[in-house]
Design a protein around this motif. Structure first.
Motif, PDB file in Angstrom:
ATOM      1  N   ASN A   1      -6.620   0.458  -0.966  1.00 49.92           N
ATOM      2  CA  ASN A   1      -6.125   1.444  -1.924  1.00 49.92           C
ATOM      3  C   ASN A   1      -4.630   1.650  -1.723  1.00 49.92           C
ATOM      4  O   ASN A   1      -4.086   1.294  -0.678  1.00 49.92           O
TER       5      ASN A   1
ATOM      6  N   ARG B   1       1.944   2.258   2.870  1.00 50.59           N
ATOM      7  CA  ARG B   1       1.319   2.840   4.064  1.00 50.59           C
ATOM      8  C   ARG B   1       2.381   3.262   5.065  1.00 50.59           C
ATOM      9  O   ARG B   1       3.330   2.515   5.324  1.00 50.59           O
TER      10      ARG B   1
ATOM     11  N   LYS C   1       0.813  -1.221   0.000  1.00 48.48           N
ATOM     12  CA  LYS C   1       0.000   0.000   0.000  1.00 48.48           C
ATOM     13  C   LYS C   1       0.841   1.264   0.000  1.00 48.48           C
ATOM     14  O   LYS C   1       0.344   2.347  -0.274  1.00 48.48           O
TER      15      LYS C   1
ATOM     16  N   HIS D   1      -6.011  12.086   3.513  1.00 47.88           N
ATOM     17  CA  HIS D   1      -6.594  10.829   3.089  1.00 47.88           C
ATOM     18  C   HIS D   1      -7.539  11.068   1.947  1.00 47.88           C
ATOM     19  O   HIS D   1      -7.876  12.193   1.645  1.00 47.88           O
TER      20      HIS D   1
ATOM     21  N   SER E   1     -10.317   5.463  -0.861  1.00 49.23           N
ATOM     22  CA  SER E   1     -10.589   4.056  -0.550  1.00 49.23           C
ATOM     23  C   SER E   1     -11.386   3.416  -1.677  1.00 49.23           C
ATOM     24  O   SER E   1     -12.207   4.069  -2.311  1.00 49.23           O
TER      25      SER E   1
ATOM     26  N   SER F   1      -7.906  -0.378   4.299  1.00 49.49           N
ATOM     27  CA  SER F   1      -8.580  -0.124   3.021  1.00 49.49           C
ATOM     28  C   SER F   1      -7.630  -0.511   1.885  1.00 49.49           C
ATOM     29  O   SER F   1      -6.420  -0.268   1.958  1.00 49.49           O
TER      30      SER F   1
END
Ligand code: AMP
Ligand code: MG
Length: 378
Positions: free
Chosen positions: A146, A59, A57, A257, A152, A144
């Motif tokens: 994405n 992330r 991701k 986000h 998302s 999520s």
């Protein structure tokens, strides 16, 4: 790696889900539909798998993952010192779009919680998510699905757009029923506090359980969540100058986000007429841009009518993502992330959209919209 897209049939594709569940237990990553948004699911007990989710991701390492369970019989595997409120909330809202934050079990790899001593737990209601969790029998982390920073995914295609070739499976069970992520409720403080608004609101919790919970400070901006009040903060450090820097309790809230590439203009006003007036004045100053509009057909018709009455307004091309009828916050919520993605793909340079009142679905909706609009409004 080739990502296998599996379309779930009317009967739930139990046979195929069995194979996917056993691959998941072994470490495969699976695009999983839920009633909120599509999640990127992996076995929560495998540190390498958890690390791979962060990598795939992109992330940030300090943003914890929510653990998904089939039912409360699995709770002891992931949480400790379960507070009484949990059982009350579980009875009324689970399975459903509510994530509850509790003290974490040491059995969970620390990566799941990004170093926090708590864990967010949710019991999704969507049938394929439930079947997968039932068959896998392990706790499943699922952020999520994405790429970090993108809206998302609310359809399997969105996950494919972001993660094709990077994960083993995507289960396509149609568009998500709700379209915004779960309410995140911190049960480690008293009274409990909503860290991320969702469709389960403080008002609904009070109504159904008699529990009072604190709301997130409304429209927490990225900036505000970096400088939250002591009451909202969990950890604190002293800066060089002696002032206190607070780390937000829900780290995900500090990131920009849900954002499309285009900036967003939110039309505010007491009623539709005022909102359209606000849209018109923005359009007037942006006639050279490729504009996008997200909202109801009726609103767009009214906007077009008033544009045609305006003298001297050059022809403006507006790319639209419309839903039928009049403004409906449930429908807008359902379509929001898809609209962001589609308007981005159309190359718009500014997205125009009306605001909704902050009540019921409008609380979560405006939270996501304000976050997405932040860079435009700052
Ligand atoms: P996502 O999985 O993309 O929907 O994001 C999950 C959200 O839940 C992020 O905003 C996280 O910061 C939040 N979250 C997950 N676990 C915790 C936790 N233990 N404490 C506080 N917030 C959490
Ligand atoms: Mg997310």
């Amino acid at each position: 790696m080739a990502t296998k897209l599996i379309t779930i049939d009317q009967d739930g594709s139990e046979q195929e889900l069995r194979a996917v569940a056993s691959a998941l237990v072994q470490g495969a990553l699976v695009g999983m539909p839920t009633e909120t948004v599509y999640g990127l699911a992996g076995n929560a007990l495998l540190p390498d798998t958890v690390r791979r989710i962060f990598a795939v991701k992109g992330r940030p390492q300090d943003n914890p993952l929510i653990v998904h369970l089939y039912d409360q019989s699995q709770l002891a595997q992931v949480a400790e010192q379960v507070p009484a409120e949990f059982y009350l909330l579980y009875e009324k809202f689970c399975p459903g779009p509510l994530t509850m934050v509790m003290t974490r079990s040491q059995v969970l790899p620390s990566e799941v919680s990004a170093g926090l001593d708590t864990v967010g737990i949710r019991f999704p209601a969507q049938r394929t998510a439930r079947n997968l969790l039932r068959l896998a029998e392990v706790p499943v982390v699922a952020p999520s699905g994405n790429l970090s920073g993108r809206p998302s995914p609310t359809q399997a295609q969105h996950m494919l757009d972001d993660l094709d070739g990077k994960i083993e499976y995507i289960l396509d069970d149609g568009p998500c029923a709700l379209g915004v992520e779960s309410t995140v409720l911190d049960l480690t403080v008293s009274p409990p506090q909503i860290l991320r608004p969702g469709v389960i609101t403080a008002e609904l919790i009070l109504e159904r359980t008699g529990l009072t919970v604190h709301e997130t400070s409304s429209a927490v901006s990225t900036k505000a969540s970096l400088t939250v009040s002591p009451a909202e903060a969990k950890t604190e450090e002293c800066s060089q100058h002696g002032s206190v820097i607070f780390t937000p309790r829900s780290p995900g809230q500090k990131y920009r986000h849900y954002a499309p590439q285009a900036p967003i203009f939110i039309a505010r006003g007491r009623d539709s007429h005022e909102q359209i007036t606000s849209l018109l004045s923005r359009i007037e100053s942006e006639t050279d841009k490729r504009l996008g509009f997200f909202g109801a057909e009726d609103t767009f018709d009214a906007l077009r009518r008033r544009m045609s009455e305006m003298k001297g307004l050059p022809a403006v091309n507006i790319v639209t993502y419309l839903y039928p009828g009049s403004e409906q916050v449930e429908t807008a919520t359902h379509e929001l992330f898809a609209a962001f993605r589609e308007l981005d793909a159309a190359g718009v340079e500014l997205i125009l959209t009306p605001a909704f009142p902050r009540r019921e679905f409008g609380i979560a909706y405006m939270d996501r919209l304000e976050r997405a609009a932040e860079s435009e409004e700052k």
